[in-house]
Design an enzyme around this catalytic site. Sequence first.
Site, mmCIF file in Angstrom:
data_model
loop_
_atom_site.group_PDB
_atom_site.id
_atom_site.type_symbol
_atom_site.label_atom_id
_atom_site.label_comp_id
_atom_site.label_asym_id
_atom_site.label_seq_id
_atom_site.Cartn_x
_atom_site.Cartn_y
_atom_site.Cartn_z
ATOM 1 N N ARG A 296 40.636 -32.919 20.011
ATOM 2 C CA ARG A 296 41.605 -32.631 21.081
ATOM 3 C C ARG A 296 41.167 -31.407 21.886
ATOM 4 O O ARG A 296 40.687 -30.425 21.326
ATOM 5 C CB ARG A 296 42.998 -32.425 20.484
ATOM 6 C CG ARG A 296 43.524 -33.689 19.841
ATOM 7 C CD ARG A 296 45.004 -33.633 19.503
ATOM 8 N NE ARG A 296 45.329 -34.730 18.608
ATOM 9 C CZ ARG A 296 45.552 -35.995 18.988
ATOM 10 N NH1 ARG A 296 45.535 -36.317 20.278
ATOM 11 N NH2 ARG A 296 45.808 -36.944 18.107
ATOM 12 N N ASP A 297 41.357 -31.525 23.205
ATOM 13 C CA ASP A 297 41.008 -30.426 24.106
ATOM 14 C C ASP A 297 41.911 -29.226 23.834
ATOM 15 O O ASP A 297 43.111 -29.367 23.603
ATOM 16 C CB ASP A 297 41.154 -30.887 25.564
ATOM 17 C CG ASP A 297 40.428 -29.971 26.531
ATOM 18 O OD1 ASP A 297 39.430 -30.420 27.121
ATOM 19 O OD2 ASP A 297 40.858 -28.809 26.694
ATOM 20 N N ASN B 39 32.422 -34.959 33.803
ATOM 21 C CA ASN B 39 32.075 -34.012 34.862
ATOM 22 C C ASN B 39 30.612 -33.597 34.729
ATOM 23 O O ASN B 39 30.140 -33.315 33.622
ATOM 24 C CB ASN B 39 32.958 -32.760 34.766
ATOM 25 C CG ASN B 39 34.430 -33.071 34.986
ATOM 26 O OD1 ASN B 39 34.773 -33.920 35.799
ATOM 27 N ND2 ASN B 39 35.317 -32.387 34.268
ATOM 28 N N VAL C 289 31.525 -26.772 30.317
ATOM 29 C CA VAL C 289 30.802 -26.699 29.045
ATOM 30 C C VAL C 289 29.583 -27.610 29.163
ATOM 31 O O VAL C 289 29.717 -28.818 29.417
ATOM 32 C CB VAL C 289 31.691 -27.139 27.858
ATOM 33 C CG1 VAL C 289 30.884 -27.143 26.562
ATOM 34 C CG2 VAL C 289 32.898 -26.205 27.709
ATOM 35 N N HIS D 74 30.175 -34.437 27.503
ATOM 36 C CA HIS D 74 31.457 -34.815 26.890
ATOM 37 C C HIS D 74 32.228 -35.714 27.827
ATOM 38 O O HIS D 74 32.228 -35.534 29.045
ATOM 39 C CB HIS D 74 32.288 -33.581 26.523
ATOM 40 C CG HIS D 74 32.490 -32.617 27.651
ATOM 41 N ND1 HIS D 74 31.535 -31.693 28.009
ATOM 42 C CD2 HIS D 74 33.518 -32.444 28.498
ATOM 43 C CE1 HIS D 74 31.974 -30.992 29.031
ATOM 44 N NE2 HIS D 74 33.177 -31.424 29.356
ATOM 45 N N HIS E 120 35.968 -36.963 28.781
ATOM 46 C CA HIS E 120 37.393 -36.671 28.649
ATOM 47 C C HIS E 120 38.157 -37.994 28.563
ATOM 48 O O HIS E 120 37.933 -38.888 29.383
ATOM 49 C CB HIS E 120 37.927 -35.930 29.886
ATOM 50 C CG HIS E 120 37.350 -34.578 30.124
ATOM 51 N ND1 HIS E 120 38.026 -33.414 29.818
ATOM 52 C CD2 HIS E 120 36.176 -34.185 30.671
ATOM 53 C CE1 HIS E 120 37.289 -32.371 30.173
ATOM 54 N NE2 HIS E 120 36.165 -32.808 30.696
#
Length: 114
Positions: free
Chosen positions: A29-30, A87, A96, A100, A102
């Site tokens: 989880r973010d 992104n 970051v 990754h 999302h």
Amino acid sequence: MTDCIFCRIAQGEIPSDTVYEDDEVLAFRDLNPQAPVHILVIPKRHIATLNDLSAEDAGLVGRLHWVAAQLARQEGIAEDGYRTVLNCNPAGGQSVYHLHLHLLGGRQMAWPAG
Ligand code: 5GP
Ligand code: ZN
């Protein structure tokens, strides 16, 4: 890459709220969620950006999406719908530099994305 925060999470050096793990992929989880469901799906191996993906790694991005779809079902947002975002670099909003995906859901998403 000991200076990479997501490598350190993947190696268990920094705790995370893990929701999925296999040999190649970790999902957690973010820390600063932008939706009721906000999960990050990462390759355990360090790849900085989508620009750094080799042809041999292309299947890995498919696997990140497959994991996201499983997690969307698990989180109960698959039927209503959700968004996946990757992104790349500053203009893409990447902060970051470890690849990754999302997974965002649990609310209505706006379009176009900001
Ligand atoms: P980006 O802007 O690079 O696409 O997304 C990076 C995401 O990582 C952000 O949504 C941010 O909240 C999240 N994040 C940054 N550091 C940490 C951390 O240490 N733990 C977790 N769980 N999420 C983090
Ligand atoms: Zn890394």
